[in-house]
Structure formats: C-alpha cells, structure tokens
Write an enzyme that holds these catalytic residues in place. Sequence first.
Site, PDB file in Angstrom:
ATOM      1  CG  ASP A 301     111.986  17.226  52.908  1.00 29.44           C
ATOM      2  OD1 ASP A 301     112.695  16.408  53.531  1.00 29.44           O
ATOM      3  OD2 ASP A 301     112.007  18.452  53.120  1.00 29.44           O
TER       4      ASP A 301
HETATM    5  C1  26A Z   1     115.420  19.979  63.798  1.00 34.76           C
HETATM    6  N1  26A Z   1     115.679  20.540  62.503  1.00 34.76           N
HETATM    7  C2  26A Z   1     116.990  21.093  62.291  1.00 34.76           C
HETATM    8  C3  26A Z   1     114.711  20.500  61.500  1.00 34.76           C
HETATM    9  C4  26A Z   1     114.887  21.050  60.214  1.00 34.76           C
HETATM   10  C5  26A Z   1     113.863  20.868  59.272  1.00 34.76           C
HETATM   11  N2  26A Z   1     112.730  20.209  59.543  1.00 34.76           N
HETATM   12  C6  26A Z   1     112.617  19.729  60.786  1.00 34.76           C
HETATM   13  N3  26A Z   1     113.561  19.861  61.751  1.00 34.76           N
HETATM   14  N4  26A Z   1     115.883  21.769  59.617  1.00 34.76           N
HETATM   15  C7  26A Z   1     115.472  22.015  58.354  1.00 34.76           C
HETATM   16  N5  26A Z   1     114.253  21.476  58.142  1.00 34.76           N
HETATM   17  C8  26A Z   1     113.434  21.511  56.945  1.00 34.76           C
HETATM   18  O1  26A Z   1     114.042  20.770  55.945  1.00 34.76           O
HETATM   19  C9  26A Z   1     113.368  21.140  54.753  1.00 34.76           C
HETATM   20  C10 26A Z   1     114.196  20.761  53.569  1.00 34.76           C
HETATM   21  O2  26A Z   1     114.446  19.414  53.544  1.00 34.76           O
HETATM   22  C11 26A Z   1     113.251  22.900  56.371  1.00 34.76           C
HETATM   23  O3  26A Z   1     112.148  23.542  56.954  1.00 34.76           O
HETATM   24  C12 26A Z   1     113.071  22.623  54.873  1.00 34.76           C
HETATM   25  O4  26A Z   1     111.759  22.873  54.435  1.00 34.76           O
END
Ligand code: 26A
Length: 346
Positions: A301
């Site tokens: 990110d």
């Molecule tokens: C729908 N899903 C699985 C998700 C996520 C996500 N953010 C949005 N949708 N699964 C994990 N994360 C976020 O990815 C970040 C790291 O790249 C986590 O909250 C974490 O901060």
Amino acid sequence: MSFPLVVLGNPLLDLQTNVDAEYLQKYDLKSDDAILAEEKHLPIYEEIVKKDDLILVAGGAGQNAARGAQYILPADSVVYFGSVGKDVYSEKLLAANKQYGLRTEYQVQESVATGKCAALISGHHRSLVTDLAAANLFQASHLQKPENWALVENASNFYIEGYHLTVSVEAIQLLGKHAAENNKTYSLNISAPFIAQFFKDQLDSVLPYVDYVIANESEAAAYAESHGLAVDSKDVVAIAKEIAKLPKINNKRSRTVVFTQGVDPTVTVTYDAASDSFDVKEYKVRELSSDKITDTNGAGDAFAAGFIASLVQGKSVSEAVDVGQWAASLSIQVVGPSFPFPKQTY
Ligand code: 26A
C-alpha cells in the site's frame, strides 16, 4: 474545495499480532496472503484480542494508500471513501486519517460494526484475515450524493483498491466511467491473489477503465492462471504485457502495468497502441537491512501511495516507482501500515 486524488476502499481496523507457523497451520493460512474470513477463522479474532502484543492500527489497503499519498502530497490533496460502523473502531480510523490530514467521507452504517483485519505477522511475512462487516455495505449511491460527487468531479486522479471488487463493482465502474470520460488518471491495485482468482469477472469488467494496474508477483501469477494465459506464471513481464494490451476505454492514455516483487526488481510495462509496442523497465528495490524491518504489513500500500502521489504531481512512471519504493521502505520500518512522524520527505 478541490482534492486532486480520490481513493475508494474497505476501511478496516487491523488487529496486528505476531504468530508462529503452527498457528497459521491451525487455521490453514499461508504466511503471506490476504483472505476473507470464513466461519472456521472466526475464533482467531477472539484469540488474538487476549494476546499481550496485540496492537490496533488503522488498516484497509486503500485507506493505507490514501493516508500515505496524503503524507507525501500538500495539505488537502486526498479524499477517501468507504463504509464503516458507528463505533469506537471507526473513531480510531478517523483519528488516524486526521493525523495524516486525509479527508474521510465514510458511509456510516447504524447497526453493523466496522470491519476488521487480523494481521498475523510471522518474520517478514503477513497473513491477513478480514471480516468486512460494515465495509461490505458500501453503495455507489454514497458517491452520488451531491457533496460527494462534487469531490469526484473536482478530482483529477482516482485510486481503487482491488479488494473493493468484492463489495461494489458498481461504485468502481461509476468512477471508472467518470475518469475515462474526463481523461483523468485511474489506477487499480489487484490487492490479493484471491481477487484475480475468485473475482475474475469483476476484475475483468473494470480493467478497461484502468490506466495504471498495480500488483505484486503473486497477484500477477494468480491473474495468469485464472485467465489461462499461455505464459509462465513467474514471467511477470509476459503477464504485464497481456494486461497492458487489454482493451481500453480512454484511448488518450496508454496503460501501464506495475508489478512489485518484494525484494526483487519492480517491473513496469507500458503499451503504446499507436505503435503496437511495449516499453519494459526494471527498477532495483532500495536495500534495507533485515534488522531495520519492523513488519511488512502495508508495504504494498505504501508503494502504491508513493506511486499515485507521484502521478498527482505529474511525475514520470520511473520517478513514481522510485517514490513508491521510498515510501514502502519508510512504512516497513514502523509498526503496521503506517508512516513515521515527524514526517520524512523524499
Ligand atoms: C476484502 N479484503 C480481504 C480486504 C483486506 C484489506 N483491505 C481491504 N479489503 N484484507 C486485508 N486488507 C488490508 O490490507 C492491508 C495491508 O496491505 C489490511 O487491513 C492491511 O492494513
């Protein structure tokens, strides 16, 4: 007010803790992955809240990137949209976004909790298990409210978290259409292998709008496999070429595919339709000694943050990659998907 960058995603609170291989195995989790929680994963949330090393930190892939882009850009540059509950979790997210000066326009659900993500750290890996809860209820109509649509119309760049393809394809398409019709930049992160695998049709339905596709090597491989590409799933350049060449709605901009590969070089492929040719480049990653790495949660990110902030500033793809790599190296030196304060400058 006019904010040049609009970001859409799933706002989540990260429950971050260290785990061992045995714990991951117990729940059938890979050490580096991101998934939606199934019934069998639900005990994880109850177990980790009892752990002494648990930290609560603002997460959500797009929200992390939005905070990171605002960290880099001048004040009042980034607006973030997503859906949360009316609870202490969303208050914590708002407080974190405020610290970065990120403008936040949540759709607030009265009776569903804010989404959470168990960020299970093992060494330099992170396994993410998400319970979307309120984040799953985002509606395109929230963007169409006059005050929000004014923010969309005034923006010149959009960044979409691929994870949001599980929530509102309609919202993603709405912004994609707007960007294409007005020749604004539109970037999408594939976010996780499961998006390319299980949300293939949703992904395919928005790619025609996308100018910049950002993903890592495992998402590239998942894309190649789910689309039956006749290429080696480790050949990121070949995969990037396939994606770069896909049909595009806004023909005023070429498509660039950016693949990060952890410590291996970042690859960019731009397709020029006029000459039917590709511009392929590789960029070495900034070296960071192992003892300087706190955790890799949010590294991707942060890369995206640096990349899209650079697009807002009109920088070239190669500069954008370098700013992305700089931002990622900053973020992995602090706890969670965050950036260091006092602010560092590129
Ligand atoms: C729908 N899903 C699985 C998700 C996520 C996500 N953010 C949005 N949708 N699964 C994990 N994360 C976020 O990815 C970040 C790291 O790249 C986590 O909250 C974490 O901060």
